[in-house]
Design an enzyme around this catalytic site. Structure first.
Site, PDB file in Angstrom:
ATOM      1  N   GLY A  16       0.817  -1.212   0.000  1.00 16.85           N
ATOM      2  CA  GLY A  16       0.000   0.000   0.000  1.00 16.85           C
ATOM      3  C   GLY A  16       0.847   1.257   0.000  1.00 16.85           C
ATOM      4  O   GLY A  16       0.574   2.201  -0.746  1.00 16.85           O
ATOM      5  N   THR A  42       5.652  -6.917   3.401  1.00 21.48           N
ATOM      6  CA  THR A  42       5.351  -8.333   3.651  1.00 21.48           C
ATOM      7  C   THR A  42       5.232  -9.117   2.353  1.00 21.48           C
ATOM      8  O   THR A  42       5.822 -10.194   2.203  1.00 21.48           O
ATOM      9  CB  THR A  42       4.029  -8.453   4.442  1.00 21.48           C
ATOM     10  OG1 THR A  42       4.144  -7.674   5.624  1.00 21.48           O
ATOM     11  CG2 THR A  42       3.736  -9.899   4.795  1.00 21.48           C
ATOM     12  N   CYS A  43       4.473  -8.600   1.404  1.00 23.52           N
ATOM     13  CA  CYS A  43       4.181  -9.370   0.193  1.00 23.52           C
ATOM     14  C   CYS A  43       5.448  -9.768  -0.554  1.00 23.52           C
ATOM     15  O   CYS A  43       5.650 -10.936  -0.887  1.00 23.52           O
ATOM     16  CB  CYS A  43       3.259  -8.563  -0.713  1.00 23.52           C
ATOM     17  SG  CYS A  43       2.821  -9.426  -2.208  1.00 23.52           S
ATOM     18  N   CYS A  48       3.524 -13.106  -0.121  1.00 23.87           N
ATOM     19  CA  CYS A  48       3.023 -13.641  -1.390  1.00 23.87           C
ATOM     20  C   CYS A  48       4.117 -14.172  -2.314  1.00 23.87           C
ATOM     21  O   CYS A  48       4.009 -15.287  -2.839  1.00 23.87           O
ATOM     22  CB  CYS A  48       2.275 -12.579  -2.186  1.00 23.87           C
ATOM     23  SG  CYS A  48       1.573 -11.226  -1.249  1.00 23.87           S
ATOM     24  N   LYS A  51       6.411 -17.060  -0.933  1.00 28.46           N
ATOM     25  CA  LYS A  51       5.467 -18.170  -0.693  1.00 28.46           C
ATOM     26  C   LYS A  51       5.070 -18.854  -2.008  1.00 28.46           C
ATOM     27  O   LYS A  51       5.142 -20.063  -2.163  1.00 28.46           O
ATOM     28  CB  LYS A  51       4.248 -17.623   0.055  1.00 28.46           C
ATOM     29  CG  LYS A  51       3.112 -18.578   0.364  1.00 28.46           C
ATOM     30  CD  LYS A  51       2.122 -18.821  -0.743  1.00 28.46           C
ATOM     31  CE  LYS A  51       1.509 -17.620  -1.390  1.00 28.46           C
ATOM     32  NZ  LYS A  51       0.468 -16.956  -0.617  1.00 28.46           N
ATOM     33  N   TYR A 177      -5.223 -19.164   5.662  1.00 28.08           N
ATOM     34  CA  TYR A 177      -4.436 -19.135   4.426  1.00 28.08           C
ATOM     35  C   TYR A 177      -3.030 -19.701   4.626  1.00 28.08           C
ATOM     36  O   TYR A 177      -2.608 -20.614   3.926  1.00 28.08           O
ATOM     37  CB  TYR A 177      -4.259 -17.689   3.975  1.00 28.08           C
ATOM     38  CG  TYR A 177      -5.428 -17.036   3.317  1.00 28.08           C
ATOM     39  CD1 TYR A 177      -5.518 -16.998   1.934  1.00 28.08           C
ATOM     40  CD2 TYR A 177      -6.423 -16.413   4.060  1.00 28.08           C
ATOM     41  CE1 TYR A 177      -6.570 -16.351   1.305  1.00 28.08           C
ATOM     42  CE2 TYR A 177      -7.475 -15.765   3.439  1.00 28.08           C
ATOM     43  CZ  TYR A 177      -7.545 -15.736   2.064  1.00 28.08           C
ATOM     44  OH  TYR A 177      -8.575 -15.098   1.439  1.00 28.08           O
ATOM     45  N   ILE A 178      -2.306 -19.080   5.564  1.00 24.38           N
ATOM     46  CA  ILE A 178      -0.882 -19.407   5.678  1.00 24.38           C
ATOM     47  C   ILE A 178      -0.713 -20.863   6.099  1.00 24.38           C
ATOM     48  O   ILE A 178       0.133 -21.584   5.568  1.00 24.38           O
ATOM     49  CB  ILE A 178      -0.183 -18.436   6.662  1.00 24.38           C
ATOM     50  CG1 ILE A 178      -0.263 -17.008   6.097  1.00 24.38           C
ATOM     51  CG2 ILE A 178       1.266 -18.838   6.902  1.00 24.38           C
ATOM     52  CD1 ILE A 178       0.340 -15.933   6.981  1.00 24.38           C
ATOM     53  N   GLU A 181      -1.433 -23.137   3.111  1.00 23.45           N
ATOM     54  CA  GLU A 181      -0.429 -23.010   2.046  1.00 23.45           C
ATOM     55  C   GLU A 181       0.879 -23.688   2.451  1.00 23.45           C
ATOM     56  O   GLU A 181       1.476 -24.436   1.658  1.00 23.45           O
ATOM     57  CB  GLU A 181      -0.215 -21.524   1.713  1.00 23.45           C
ATOM     58  CG  GLU A 181      -1.464 -20.937   1.061  1.00 23.45           C
ATOM     59  CD  GLU A 181      -1.364 -19.456   0.696  1.00 23.45           C
ATOM     60  OE1 GLU A 181      -2.180 -19.006  -0.111  1.00 23.45           O
ATOM     61  OE2 GLU A 181      -0.481 -18.752   1.216  1.00 23.45           O
ATOM     62  N   THR A 311      -2.817  -8.124  -0.718  1.00 25.31           N
ATOM     63  CA  THR A 311      -1.972  -7.158  -1.411  1.00 25.31           C
ATOM     64  C   THR A 311      -2.722  -6.291  -2.424  1.00 25.31           C
ATOM     65  O   THR A 311      -2.588  -5.066  -2.401  1.00 25.31           O
ATOM     66  CB  THR A 311      -0.789  -7.890  -2.072  1.00 25.31           C
ATOM     67  OG1 THR A 311       0.164  -8.106  -1.048  1.00 25.31           O
ATOM     68  CG2 THR A 311      -0.151  -7.102  -3.190  1.00 25.31           C
ATOM     69  N   ALA A 341      -7.602 -16.338  -3.389  1.00 28.33           N
ATOM     70  CA  ALA A 341      -7.162 -17.717  -3.624  1.00 28.33           C
ATOM     71  C   ALA A 341      -6.332 -18.210  -2.452  1.00 28.33           C
ATOM     72  O   ALA A 341      -5.665 -17.425  -1.782  1.00 28.33           O
ATOM     73  CB  ALA A 341      -6.329 -17.786  -4.905  1.00 28.33           C
ATOM     74  N   HIS A 436     -11.737 -25.894 -25.931  1.00 29.06           N
ATOM     75  CA  HIS A 436     -11.606 -27.326 -25.668  1.00 29.06           C
ATOM     76  C   HIS A 436     -10.264 -27.840 -26.163  1.00 29.06           C
ATOM     77  O   HIS A 436      -9.828 -27.426 -27.225  1.00 29.06           O
ATOM     78  CB  HIS A 436     -12.747 -28.061 -26.388  1.00 29.06           C
ATOM     79  CG  HIS A 436     -12.743 -29.526 -26.127  1.00 29.06           C
ATOM     80  ND1 HIS A 436     -13.174 -30.045 -24.923  1.00 29.06           N
ATOM     81  CD2 HIS A 436     -12.348 -30.565 -26.902  1.00 29.06           C
ATOM     82  CE1 HIS A 436     -13.045 -31.365 -24.977  1.00 29.06           C
ATOM     83  NE2 HIS A 436     -12.550 -31.698 -26.155  1.00 29.06           N
ATOM     84  N   GLU A 441     -13.259 -24.808 -19.418  1.00 34.49           N
ATOM     85  CA  GLU A 441     -14.477 -24.906 -20.231  1.00 34.49           C
ATOM     86  C   GLU A 441     -15.659 -25.390 -19.395  1.00 34.49           C
ATOM     87  O   GLU A 441     -16.821 -25.134 -19.732  1.00 34.49           O
ATOM     88  CB  GLU A 441     -14.263 -25.814 -21.449  1.00 34.49           C
ATOM     89  CG  GLU A 441     -14.092 -27.287 -21.148  1.00 34.49           C
ATOM     90  CD  GLU A 441     -13.858 -28.117 -22.421  1.00 34.49           C
ATOM     91  OE1 GLU A 441     -14.670 -28.026 -23.349  1.00 34.49           O
ATOM     92  OE2 GLU A 441     -12.859 -28.868 -22.462  1.00 34.49           O
TER      93      GLU A 441
END
Ligand SMILES: Cc1cc2nc3c(=O)[nH]c(=O)nc-3n(C[C@H](O)[C@H](O)[C@H](O)COP(=O)(O)OP(=O)(O)OC[C@H]3O[C@@H](n4cnc5c(N)ncnc54)[C@H](O)[C@@H]3O)c2cc1C
Ligand SMILES: NC(=O)c1ccc[n+]([C@@H]2O[C@H](COP(=O)([O-])OP(=O)(O)OC[C@H]3O[C@@H](n4cnc5c(N)ncnc54)[C@H](O)[C@@H]3O)[C@@H](O)[C@H]2O)c1
Length: 447
Positions: A16, A42-43, A48, A51, A177-178, A181, A311, A341, A436, A441
């Site tokens: 930020g 941090t990111c 992020c 990681k 999350y952490i 992951e 982030t 995610a 396809h 799809e």
């Protein structure tokens, strides 16, 4: 305007802060930025970026096995933690350098020091007194620690990227999350992983079917998951590892204990109370819709406000604030439909309402699912199924939520999030012809 050293002083060189400083300088403001650790925050430095690189590195464990079904002779497989670590940390350094350059190219003056507020326009930055017209607090958050005996024996996500060697076993506290992951990363790399959650639910906020599928796949892959197991005591073992005693009566030992139990905002010992910046009961800076704190010329964005700790949200907030204060057009970020995610193995991705939120909040709901095995998993004999779910408001046919677990789910979700954010109907999604053969799809073929 009084004669201040800077028009805008940013405390914190993370997602930020860096964006806000850069944009403000681009609008012609004289900008200073203080970072007490490393520019990137941090990111970039311990979130992020490293990681995700570990997630990618760890996934080769499966890919190398699967490759044989596709005709490849792989030979002896060896993994060297130090090589992965060295390369990841070098990449982090490269990005840190790029952030520095970007700021300097925009004439942002960087102070590699801690900043503390002295009054509404005055800061102590590493012993130097600096004045500024407007001040931004973008100090982020830090790993939370246990309220239990022996908590100092746990490491956090700050240390996990610097481990001397790969642990043979690891206990991970938390179910967010952490935790998920890193459970995936260490499990793929061959460690025995035990995930310990104090409640009966993991990944609160994600659709229950996705979480259930991840738990099933994680368990099949060998991750042990303990629920309703608050930490009571943590001790050192003779071998240098840790022994944890849990509230459900279980006891586990491992080489390492990783605490991943949330991230409280960084608001301590910064002079915020002295200056009168109001904090909420979680210690986060209170702000209005335009990021203004209780002190007129002081603003806050990102994790320090404990709003959405992601982030892209911190970046959007920092950007909006700089445009609003120094540019020609004021604007506010839109917080509806923030896609997200979890980079587990396999990953989960989501946007909009979960099924249960939609059922609680809407009159009628239609749910479409596709439960399938990705082509690659079929040929690899890997019994790992993907699950996609679309949630539709029956009143108008609009897509109000999308949820996926499976290979590349976050990559696919970014595009689908546009449809959900734009309020497209399921009919419009269905009118799109499939590509396809792909996994994605499935999204236009659910009937
Ligand atoms: C392990 C991990 C993985 C993550 N993965 C993801 C992910 O995949 N996707 C995602 O969107 N988000 C992820 N996040 C969250 C993301 O990193 C944060 O939401 C984001 O960094 C917040 O940005 P920020 O600018 O608010 O704070 P930060 O990036 O934390 O920056 C704040 C900076 O302020 C500095 N600072 C603090 N106090 C002072 C002071 N008094 N003076 C000077 N400097 C100070 C700190 O050193 C820090 O560099 C992850 C977080 C972690 C911990
Ligand atoms: N992929 C991503 O976007 C990503 C990745 C990592 C982190 N993040 C961000 O960083 C934030 C922090 O991550 P996190 O995983 O630390 O937090 P989290 O909020 O995702 O999860 C915290 C977990 O710890 C548990 N917990 C809390 N206190 C506990 C205690 N005393 N003992 C045991 N368990 C406890 C909670 O029940 C919860 O399951 C996330 O909320 C997210 O916003 C995002």
């Amino acid at each position: 305007m009084a004669d201040y050293d800077f028009d805008y002083f940013v405390i914190g060189g993370g997602s930020g802060g860096v964006r806000s400083a850069r944009i403000a300088a681009g609008h012609g403001a004289r900008v200073g930025l203080a970072e007490e650790h490393r520019v990137g925050g941090t990111c970039v430095i311990r979130g992020c970026v490293p990681k995700k690189l570990l997630v990618i590195g760890a996934h080769f464990a499966e890919d190398l096995v699967d490759a044989e079904r596709f005709g490849w002779t792989v030979g002896d497989k060896n993994f060297d933690w130090k090589t992965l670590q060295k390369n990841v940390l070098a990449e982090v350094e490269r990005i840190e350098g790029a952030y520095h350059n970007t700021l300097e190219n925009q004439d942002v003056k960087i102070f590699k020091a801690r900043a503390v507020l002295k009054d509404a326009h005055t800061l102590d930055v590493g012993g130097k007194t600096i004045t500024a017209d407007k001040i931004l607090i973008a100090t982020g958050a830090r790993p939370g620690t246990f309220p239990c005996e022996g908590s100092e024996l746990a490491i956090t996500s700050n240390e996990v990227f610097h481990l001397e060697k790969l642990p043979k076993s690891i206990i991970i506290a938390g179910g967010g999350y952490i935790a998920n992951e890193f459970a995936g990363i260490f499990n793929e790399l061959g460690a025995k992983v035990t995930l310990v959650q104090r409640s009966d639910k993991l990944l609160r906020g994600y659709d229950h079917s996705m979480v259930e599928r991840l738990m099933h796949i994680s368990t099949v892959k060998g991750i042990e998951i303990l629920y309703n197991a608050p930490f009571e005591k943590i001790e050192k073992t003779e071998g240098g590892g840790v022994k944890v005693s849990l509230g459900n009566g279980d006891v586990r030992e491992a080489d390492i204990l990783l605490a991943a139990i949330g991230r409280p905002p960084n608001t301590e010992n910064m002079g915020l109370e002295t200056v009168g910046v109001k904090l909420n009961d979680r210690g986060a800076v209170c702000i209005d819709e335009d990021f203004r704190t209780s002190v007129d010329n002081i603003y806050a964005v990102g994790d320090v406000t404990d709003n959405v700790q992601l982030t892209p949200v911190a970046i959007r907030e920092g950007h909006a604030l700089a445009d609003t204060l120094f540019g020609d057009e004021a604007w506010r970020p839109e917080y509806d439909c923030i896609p997200s995610a979890v980079f587990s193995h396999p990953p989960i991705a989501a946007v909009g309402m979960t099924e249960s939120e939609a059922r609680d909040q809407l009159g009628g709901v239609e749910v479409f699912t596709s439960d399938f095995r990705a082509m690659k998993n079929v040929l690899a004999n890997r019994n790992e199924r993907s699950l996609y779910k679309l949630i539709v408001d029956s009143a108008n046919g609009k897509l109000v939520g999308a949820h996926m677990i499976g290979p590349d789910a976050p990559e696919i979700m970014q595009s689908l999030a546009i449809a959900v954010k734009a309020g497209l109907t399921k009919k419009q999604v269905d009118a799109t012809i499939a590509i396809h053969p792909t996994m994605a799809e499935e999204l236009v073929l659910m009937r």
